[in-house]
Design a protein around this motif. Structure first.
Motif, mmCIF file in Angstrom:
data_model
loop_
_atom_site.group_PDB
_atom_site.id
_atom_site.type_symbol
_atom_site.label_atom_id
_atom_site.label_comp_id
_atom_site.label_asym_id
_atom_site.label_seq_id
_atom_site.Cartn_x
_atom_site.Cartn_y
_atom_site.Cartn_z
ATOM 1 N N LYS A 1 -4.837 4.994 4.084
ATOM 2 C CA LYS A 1 -3.508 5.120 4.475
ATOM 3 C C LYS A 1 -2.538 4.046 4.073
ATOM 4 C CE LYS A 1 -4.661 8.438 8.307
ATOM 5 N NZ LYS A 1 -4.562 8.635 9.757
ATOM 6 N N ARG A 2 -3.104 2.822 4.497
ATOM 7 C CA ARG A 2 -2.142 1.604 4.154
ATOM 8 C C ARG A 2 -2.096 1.569 2.548
ATOM 9 N NH1 ARG A 2 -4.178 -3.618 6.625
ATOM 10 N NH2 ARG A 2 -3.355 -2.653 8.412
ATOM 11 N N TRP A 3 -3.180 1.695 1.792
ATOM 12 C CA TRP A 3 -3.025 1.514 0.270
ATOM 13 C C TRP A 3 -2.735 2.890 -0.379
ATOM 14 C CZ3 TRP A 3 -1.921 -3.114 -0.623
ATOM 15 C CH2 TRP A 3 -2.464 -4.229 0.272
ATOM 16 N N ALA A 4 -2.196 3.862 0.428
ATOM 17 C CA ALA A 4 -1.793 5.240 -0.376
ATOM 18 C C ALA A 4 -1.121 4.812 -1.838
ATOM 19 C CB ALA A 4 -1.175 6.018 0.636
ATOM 20 N N ILE A 5 -0.291 3.723 -1.871
ATOM 21 C CA ILE A 5 0.484 3.626 -3.061
ATOM 22 C C ILE A 5 -0.350 3.408 -4.210
ATOM 23 C CG2 ILE A 5 0.299 1.034 -2.781
ATOM 24 C CD1 ILE A 5 3.378 2.923 -3.937
ATOM 25 N N THR A 6 -1.651 3.125 -4.139
ATOM 26 C CA THR A 6 -2.677 2.917 -5.277
ATOM 27 C C THR A 6 -2.623 4.398 -5.713
ATOM 28 O OG1 THR A 6 -3.543 1.335 -4.075
ATOM 29 C CG2 THR A 6 -4.684 2.106 -6.152
ATOM 30 N N VAL A 7 -3.049 5.446 -5.040
ATOM 31 C CA VAL A 7 -3.210 6.625 -5.546
ATOM 32 C C VAL A 7 -1.783 7.476 -6.102
ATOM 33 C CG1 VAL A 7 -4.112 8.899 -4.797
ATOM 34 C CG2 VAL A 7 -5.198 7.081 -3.804
ATOM 35 N N LYS A 8 -0.966 7.132 -5.405
ATOM 36 C CA LYS A 8 0.539 7.569 -5.672
ATOM 37 C C LYS A 8 0.770 7.086 -7.291
ATOM 38 C CE LYS A 8 2.508 7.681 -1.174
ATOM 39 N NZ LYS A 8 3.675 7.175 -0.166
ATOM 40 N N GLU A 9 0.201 5.963 -7.635
ATOM 41 C CA GLU A 9 0.705 5.352 -8.968
ATOM 42 C C GLU A 9 -0.508 5.910 -9.861
ATOM 43 O OE1 GLU A 9 2.618 2.553 -10.212
ATOM 44 O OE2 GLU A 9 3.419 3.631 -8.698
#
Length: 376
Positions: free
Chosen positions: A32-40
Protein backbone atom coordinates in the motif's frame (compact mmCIF):
# COMPACT_ATOMS: atom_id res chain seq x y z
CA UNK A 1 1.95 -6.65 -11.06
CA UNK A 2 0.31 -3.97 -13.25
CA UNK A 3 -1.94 -4.86 -16.17
CA UNK A 4 0.48 -3.11 -18.53
CA UNK A 5 3.92 -4.13 -17.32
CA UNK A 6 7.05 -2.11 -18.06
CA UNK A 7 9.21 -5.23 -17.83
CA UNK A 8 10.84 -3.82 -14.71
CA UNK A 9 10.79 -5.77 -11.44
CA UNK A 10 11.35 -3.86 -8.19
CA UNK A 11 12.26 -6.12 -5.28
CA UNK A 12 11.61 -4.34 -2.01
CA UNK A 13 13.44 -4.78 1.31
CA UNK A 14 11.24 -3.34 4.05
CA UNK A 15 12.15 -1.27 7.07
CA UNK A 16 11.90 -2.19 10.70
CA UNK A 17 12.94 -4.69 11.76
CA UNK A 18 9.69 -6.32 12.84
CA UNK A 19 9.98 -8.40 15.99
CA UNK A 20 8.42 -11.78 16.55
CA UNK A 21 7.29 -14.29 13.91
CA UNK A 22 6.80 -12.88 10.39
CA UNK A 23 3.27 -11.87 9.42
CA UNK A 24 1.88 -11.41 5.92
CA UNK A 25 0.24 -8.19 7.12
CA UNK A 26 3.70 -6.63 7.05
CA UNK A 27 3.78 -6.86 3.25
CA UNK A 28 0.15 -5.79 2.98
CA UNK A 29 1.23 -2.52 4.57
CA UNK A 30 4.29 -2.22 2.32
CA UNK A 31 2.51 -2.70 -0.98
CA UNK A 32 0.00 0.00 0.00
CA UNK A 33 2.78 2.40 0.93
CA UNK A 34 4.73 1.66 -2.24
CA UNK A 35 1.75 1.49 -4.59
CA UNK A 36 3.44 4.26 -6.59
CA UNK A 37 5.85 1.59 -7.88
CA UNK A 38 3.04 -0.37 -9.54
CA UNK A 39 1.36 2.83 -10.74
CA UNK A 40 4.58 3.54 -12.63
CA UNK A 41 4.08 0.23 -14.44
CA UNK A 42 6.63 -1.85 -12.56
CA UNK A 43 6.11 -5.20 -10.88
CA UNK A 44 6.70 -5.23 -7.11
CA UNK A 45 7.83 -8.11 -4.91
CA UNK A 46 8.83 -8.25 -1.27
CA UNK A 47 9.46 -10.67 1.57
CA UNK A 48 8.43 -10.34 5.21
CA UNK A 49 11.72 -12.16 6.04
CA UNK A 50 11.58 -15.58 7.62
CA UNK A 51 13.45 -14.68 10.81
CA UNK A 52 11.78 -11.91 12.76
CA UNK A 53 13.86 -9.19 14.33
CA UNK A 54 17.38 -7.98 13.71
CA UNK A 55 18.77 -10.55 11.29
CA UNK A 56 20.17 -8.83 8.21
CA UNK A 57 21.91 -11.67 6.38
CA UNK A 58 18.89 -13.98 6.45
CA UNK A 59 16.70 -11.05 5.32
CA UNK A 60 19.13 -10.52 2.45
CA UNK A 61 18.84 -14.18 1.50
CA UNK A 62 15.04 -13.92 1.55
CA UNK A 63 15.14 -10.83 -0.67
CA UNK A 64 17.11 -12.78 -3.26
CA UNK A 65 14.77 -15.74 -2.77
CA UNK A 66 11.66 -13.68 -3.53
CA UNK A 67 13.33 -12.43 -6.72
CA UNK A 68 13.87 -16.03 -7.82
CA UNK A 69 10.25 -16.89 -7.02
CA UNK A 70 9.10 -14.08 -9.30
CA UNK A 71 11.41 -15.16 -12.13
CA UNK A 72 10.48 -18.85 -11.81
CA UNK A 73 6.74 -18.47 -11.34
CA UNK A 74 5.58 -15.06 -12.64
CA UNK A 75 7.68 -13.60 -15.46
CA UNK A 76 11.22 -12.88 -16.61
CA UNK A 77 11.94 -9.14 -16.14
CA UNK A 78 14.13 -7.22 -18.57
CA UNK A 79 15.45 -5.08 -15.70
CA UNK A 80 15.57 -5.84 -11.99
CA UNK A 81 15.93 -3.10 -9.39
CA UNK A 82 16.51 -3.51 -5.66
CA UNK A 83 14.84 -0.99 -3.35
CA UNK A 84 15.84 -0.79 0.31
CA UNK A 85 13.85 1.49 2.64
CA UNK A 86 15.11 2.49 6.11
CA UNK A 87 16.48 -0.66 7.83
CA UNK A 88 15.71 -2.38 4.54
CA UNK A 89 18.55 -0.35 3.01
CA UNK A 90 20.90 -2.18 5.39
CA UNK A 91 19.38 -5.40 4.06
CA UNK A 92 19.70 -4.18 0.47
CA UNK A 93 23.36 -3.32 0.96
CA UNK A 94 23.99 -6.90 2.06
CA UNK A 95 21.92 -8.26 -0.84
CA UNK A 96 23.82 -6.12 -3.32
CA UNK A 97 27.14 -7.54 -2.18
CA UNK A 98 26.00 -11.13 -1.60
CA UNK A 99 24.15 -11.51 -4.92
CA UNK A 100 25.74 -8.96 -7.27
CA UNK A 101 24.52 -10.59 -10.50
CA UNK A 102 20.86 -10.45 -9.49
CA UNK A 103 20.45 -6.69 -9.74
CA UNK A 104 20.75 -4.06 -12.44
CA UNK A 105 20.44 -1.10 -10.08
CA UNK A 106 19.87 -0.26 -6.41
CA UNK A 107 17.71 2.46 -4.86
CA UNK A 108 18.15 3.27 -1.16
CA UNK A 109 15.65 5.60 0.54
CA UNK A 110 15.86 6.89 4.14
CA UNK A 111 18.49 4.22 4.47
CA UNK A 112 20.47 2.76 7.34
CA UNK A 113 23.65 2.85 5.25
CA UNK A 114 26.34 3.56 7.84
CA UNK A 115 26.54 0.00 9.11
CA UNK A 116 26.70 -0.73 12.87
CA UNK A 117 27.65 2.88 13.64
CA UNK A 118 23.96 3.75 13.32
CA UNK A 119 23.23 1.74 16.45
CA UNK A 120 25.95 3.27 18.61
CA UNK A 121 23.51 6.14 19.06
CA UNK A 122 20.92 3.84 20.63
CA UNK A 123 23.40 2.80 23.32
CA UNK A 124 24.30 6.46 23.89
CA UNK A 125 20.71 7.42 24.64
CA UNK A 126 20.30 4.37 26.87
CA UNK A 127 23.33 5.37 28.95
CA UNK A 128 22.52 9.08 29.07
CA UNK A 129 18.89 8.48 30.01
CA UNK A 130 19.82 6.20 32.91
CA UNK A 131 22.42 8.70 34.13
CA UNK A 132 19.73 11.41 34.25
CA UNK A 133 16.65 9.44 35.27
CA UNK A 134 17.75 6.24 37.03
CA UNK A 135 14.40 4.53 36.37
CA UNK A 136 15.26 2.16 33.50
CA UNK A 137 15.87 -0.06 35.41
CA UNK A 138 14.45 1.25 38.65
CA UNK A 139 16.68 1.06 41.74
CA UNK A 140 14.31 -1.62 43.06
CA UNK A 141 14.73 -3.80 39.95
CA UNK A 142 17.60 -6.19 39.26
CA UNK A 143 20.57 -4.39 37.71
CA UNK A 144 21.86 -5.41 34.28
CA UNK A 145 24.21 -4.10 31.63
CA UNK A 146 22.37 -1.39 29.73
CA UNK A 147 24.28 -2.42 26.61
CA UNK A 148 22.13 -5.56 26.36
CA UNK A 149 19.06 -3.35 25.99
CA UNK A 150 16.86 -5.40 28.27
CA UNK A 151 17.11 -8.86 29.85
CA UNK A 152 15.52 -11.46 27.62
CA UNK A 153 13.04 -12.43 30.35
CA UNK A 154 12.01 -8.87 31.24
CA UNK A 155 8.26 -8.16 31.15
CA UNK A 156 8.71 -4.42 30.57
CA UNK A 157 6.39 -3.16 27.84
CA UNK A 158 6.71 -0.12 25.57
CA UNK A 159 3.74 1.41 27.40
CA UNK A 160 5.47 1.03 30.77
CA UNK A 161 8.68 2.49 29.35
CA UNK A 162 6.74 5.46 27.98
CA UNK A 163 5.26 6.03 31.43
CA UNK A 164 8.71 6.05 33.04
CA UNK A 165 10.08 8.41 30.39
CA UNK A 166 7.19 10.82 30.91
CA UNK A 167 7.71 10.75 34.67
CA UNK A 168 11.35 11.74 34.25
CA UNK A 169 11.32 13.94 31.14
CA UNK A 170 7.70 15.01 30.67
CA UNK A 171 7.73 13.85 27.04
CA UNK A 172 3.95 13.30 27.06
CA UNK A 173 3.34 16.50 28.98
CA UNK A 174 2.89 19.95 27.39
CA UNK A 175 6.17 21.85 27.62
CA UNK A 176 4.64 24.58 29.79
CA UNK A 177 3.56 21.98 32.35
CA UNK A 178 6.91 20.22 32.75
CA UNK A 179 8.81 20.70 35.96
CA UNK A 180 12.13 22.56 35.75
CA UNK A 181 13.91 19.26 36.44
CA UNK A 182 12.08 17.49 33.61
CA UNK A 183 12.77 20.33 31.20
CA UNK A 184 16.47 20.43 32.07
CA UNK A 185 16.97 16.68 31.71
CA UNK A 186 15.14 16.61 28.39
CA UNK A 187 17.22 19.54 27.16
CA UNK A 188 20.40 17.70 28.13
CA UNK A 189 19.44 14.68 26.03
CA UNK A 190 18.47 16.88 23.08
CA UNK A 191 21.68 18.94 23.26
CA UNK A 192 24.13 16.09 23.92
CA UNK A 193 22.67 13.68 21.36
CA UNK A 194 21.67 16.34 18.80
CA UNK A 195 18.13 15.13 18.31
CA UNK A 196 14.63 16.64 18.50
CA UNK A 197 12.75 16.00 21.72
CA UNK A 198 9.87 14.35 19.80
CA UNK A 199 12.24 11.46 18.96
CA UNK A 200 13.58 10.73 22.44
CA UNK A 201 11.03 8.05 23.32
CA UNK A 202 11.28 6.23 19.98
CA UNK A 203 15.09 6.10 20.14
CA UNK A 204 14.95 4.91 23.74
CA UNK A 205 12.56 2.18 22.60
CA UNK A 206 15.12 1.05 20.02
CA UNK A 207 17.85 1.32 22.65
CA UNK A 208 15.80 -1.06 24.76
CA UNK A 209 13.89 -3.56 22.64
CA UNK A 210 16.03 -3.49 19.47
CA UNK A 211 19.25 -3.91 21.45
CA UNK A 212 17.69 -6.84 23.32
CA UNK A 213 16.88 -8.46 19.98
CA UNK A 214 20.38 -7.79 18.65
CA UNK A 215 21.97 -9.34 21.72
CA UNK A 216 19.70 -12.39 21.55
CA UNK A 217 20.96 -13.07 18.03
CA UNK A 218 24.65 -12.49 18.77
CA UNK A 219 25.82 -14.94 21.41
CA UNK A 220 23.67 -13.32 24.14
CA UNK A 221 26.28 -10.64 24.81
CA UNK A 222 26.60 -6.89 24.23
CA UNK A 223 27.67 -5.91 20.73
CA UNK A 224 28.15 -2.17 21.35
CA UNK A 225 30.17 -0.05 23.77
CA UNK A 226 30.83 3.56 24.78
CA UNK A 227 33.91 3.19 26.99
CA UNK A 228 35.95 5.99 25.40
CA UNK A 229 33.22 8.29 24.12
CA UNK A 230 33.52 11.91 25.18
CA UNK A 231 30.05 13.42 25.33
CA UNK A 232 29.53 17.17 24.94
CA UNK A 233 26.72 19.70 25.05
CA UNK A 234 25.54 19.46 28.66
CA UNK A 235 25.79 22.14 31.34
CA UNK A 236 28.75 20.26 32.86
CA UNK A 237 30.47 17.90 30.40
CA UNK A 238 33.23 16.95 32.83
CA UNK A 239 30.70 15.70 35.35
CA UNK A 240 28.66 13.97 32.65
CA UNK A 241 31.64 12.06 31.28
CA UNK A 242 32.75 11.09 34.78
CA UNK A 243 29.35 9.67 35.78
CA UNK A 244 27.62 8.32 32.68
CA UNK A 245 27.53 4.50 32.59
CA UNK A 246 30.28 2.95 30.46
CA UNK A 247 30.32 -0.38 28.64
CA UNK A 248 32.71 -2.52 26.64
CA UNK A 249 31.36 -4.71 23.84
CA UNK A 250 31.94 -8.44 23.90
CA UNK A 251 34.51 -9.06 21.11
CA UNK A 252 32.88 -12.25 19.84
CA UNK A 253 29.35 -10.85 19.89
CA UNK A 254 30.51 -7.63 18.27
CA UNK A 255 32.25 -9.55 15.49
CA UNK A 256 29.07 -11.57 14.87
CA UNK A 257 26.99 -8.40 14.72
CA UNK A 258 29.33 -6.66 12.30
CA UNK A 259 29.47 -9.74 10.07
CA UNK A 260 25.69 -9.85 9.91
CA UNK A 261 24.89 -6.19 9.27
CA UNK A 262 27.88 -4.39 7.76
CA UNK A 263 28.58 -3.71 4.11
CA UNK A 264 31.79 -2.67 2.36
CA UNK A 265 30.47 -0.46 -0.43
CA UNK A 266 31.42 -3.07 -3.06
CA UNK A 267 28.45 -2.58 -5.34
CA UNK A 268 28.79 -3.67 -8.96
CA UNK A 269 25.73 -1.75 -10.22
CA UNK A 270 24.52 1.87 -10.10
CA UNK A 271 23.26 3.05 -6.72
CA UNK A 272 21.01 6.03 -6.01
CA UNK A 273 20.60 6.92 -2.34
CA UNK A 274 18.14 9.57 -1.18
CA UNK A 275 17.48 10.89 2.32
CA UNK A 276 15.43 13.58 4.09
CA UNK A 277 17.77 16.10 5.69
CA UNK A 278 15.73 16.37 8.92
CA UNK A 279 15.01 12.67 9.34
CA UNK A 280 15.19 12.11 13.10
CA UNK A 281 14.75 8.33 12.86
CA UNK A 282 17.79 7.61 10.67
CA UNK A 283 20.16 10.57 10.56
CA UNK A 284 21.08 11.96 7.15
CA UNK A 285 24.78 12.03 8.12
CA UNK A 286 24.88 8.27 7.53
CA UNK A 287 25.02 9.16 3.83
CA UNK A 288 28.54 10.49 4.37
CA UNK A 289 29.54 7.05 5.67
CA UNK A 290 28.03 5.39 2.60
CA UNK A 291 30.11 7.54 0.27
CA UNK A 292 33.21 6.98 2.40
CA UNK A 293 32.74 3.20 2.16
CA UNK A 294 32.24 3.34 -1.60
CA UNK A 295 35.27 5.60 -2.07
CA UNK A 296 37.36 3.10 -0.11
CA UNK A 297 35.98 0.25 -2.25
CA UNK A 298 36.70 2.09 -5.48
CA UNK A 299 33.01 2.18 -6.43
CA UNK A 300 32.17 5.84 -5.77
CA UNK A 301 31.53 6.41 -9.48
CA UNK A 302 28.48 4.13 -9.10
CA UNK A 303 26.87 6.33 -6.44
CA UNK A 304 24.52 9.31 -6.80
CA UNK A 305 23.08 10.87 -3.65
CA UNK A 306 20.06 13.18 -3.41
CA UNK A 307 18.48 14.93 -0.46
CA UNK A 308 14.94 15.99 0.38
CA UNK A 309 13.77 18.97 2.43
CA UNK A 310 11.66 16.94 4.85
CA UNK A 311 11.56 15.55 8.36
CA UNK A 312 9.64 12.47 7.21
CA UNK A 313 11.26 9.08 7.38
CA UNK A 314 8.84 6.52 5.99
CA UNK A 315 7.45 8.29 2.91
CA UNK A 316 8.02 11.75 1.41
CA UNK A 317 5.01 11.81 -0.91
CA UNK A 318 4.33 10.38 -4.36
CA UNK A 319 6.20 13.11 -6.23
CA UNK A 320 9.68 11.99 -5.14
CA UNK A 321 9.88 8.32 -6.06
CA UNK A 322 9.08 8.22 -9.82
CA UNK A 323 11.99 10.55 -10.69
CA UNK A 324 14.31 8.41 -8.58
CA UNK A 325 13.23 5.19 -10.34
CA UNK A 326 13.32 6.89 -13.75
CA UNK A 327 16.82 8.25 -13.16
CA UNK A 328 18.05 4.84 -12.02
CA UNK A 329 16.51 3.15 -15.08
CA UNK A 330 18.10 5.67 -17.46
CA UNK A 331 21.45 5.01 -15.81
CA UNK A 332 21.01 1.23 -16.00
CA UNK A 333 19.48 0.98 -19.48
CA UNK A 334 20.93 3.97 -21.32
CA UNK A 335 24.14 4.53 -19.40
CA UNK A 336 23.05 8.09 -18.52
CA UNK A 337 24.37 8.78 -15.03
CA UNK A 338 22.02 11.20 -13.26
CA UNK A 339 22.82 14.22 -11.13
CA UNK A 340 21.04 15.51 -8.06
CA UNK A 341 20.02 18.60 -10.04
CA UNK A 342 18.71 16.49 -12.91
CA UNK A 343 16.57 14.40 -10.54
CA UNK A 344 15.13 17.60 -9.06
CA UNK A 345 14.32 18.92 -12.54
CA UNK A 346 12.75 15.63 -13.56
CA UNK A 347 10.53 15.73 -10.48
CA UNK A 348 9.26 19.17 -11.47
CA UNK A 349 8.74 18.11 -15.07
CA UNK A 350 6.64 15.14 -13.95
CA UNK A 351 4.58 17.42 -11.69
CA UNK A 352 4.34 20.72 -13.61
CA UNK A 353 1.20 21.88 -11.80
CA UNK A 354 2.48 20.82 -8.39
CA UNK A 355 6.19 21.57 -8.59
CA UNK A 356 6.08 22.69 -4.95
CA UNK A 357 5.64 19.02 -4.02
CA UNK A 358 9.18 18.39 -5.28
CA UNK A 359 11.45 19.11 -2.34
CA UNK A 360 14.78 17.82 -3.57
CA UNK A 361 17.80 19.88 -2.47
CA UNK A 362 20.38 19.39 -5.23
CA UNK A 363 23.02 21.57 -3.54
CA UNK A 364 22.81 20.06 -0.06
CA UNK A 365 26.17 19.02 1.42
CA UNK A 366 25.95 16.32 4.07
CA UNK A 367 28.16 16.51 7.16
CA UNK A 368 30.34 13.62 8.45
CA UNK A 369 28.57 11.05 10.57
CA UNK A 370 30.91 11.86 13.48
CA UNK A 371 29.17 15.26 13.66
CA UNK A 372 25.99 13.45 14.76
CA UNK A 373 27.01 10.13 16.35
CA UNK A 374 29.98 10.09 18.71
CA UNK A 375 32.89 8.11 17.24
CA UNK A 376 34.38 5.17 19.14
Amino acid sequence: MPAKWSGVLVVHAHGGPSYGPPKTSRNDEDIKRWAITVKEGHAWAGSVFRQGGFAVTTAAEDTERVRRIFVDHVAKPRTTLLHGQSWGAMVAARVGEMFPKSWDGILLTSGVVAGPTTYDFRLDIRALYQHLCNNHPLPTEPAYLLSIGLPIDSKLTPAELAKRVNECLGTATPAAQRTPQQAQKLKTIVDVLKMPERSVLSHLNWGTFALRDVVSKNDGAATLGNAKVQYAGSSDDAQLNARIPRFQPDPKASAMFFADVDHHGRFSVPVISSHAINDSTVFVEGQAALRQKMVAAGTADRLVQTYVDSSEHSYWGDAHYPPLFNALLDWVVKGQKPTAEGIDQRCKQLNPTQAKDCRFLPNYAVKPIASRIYPR
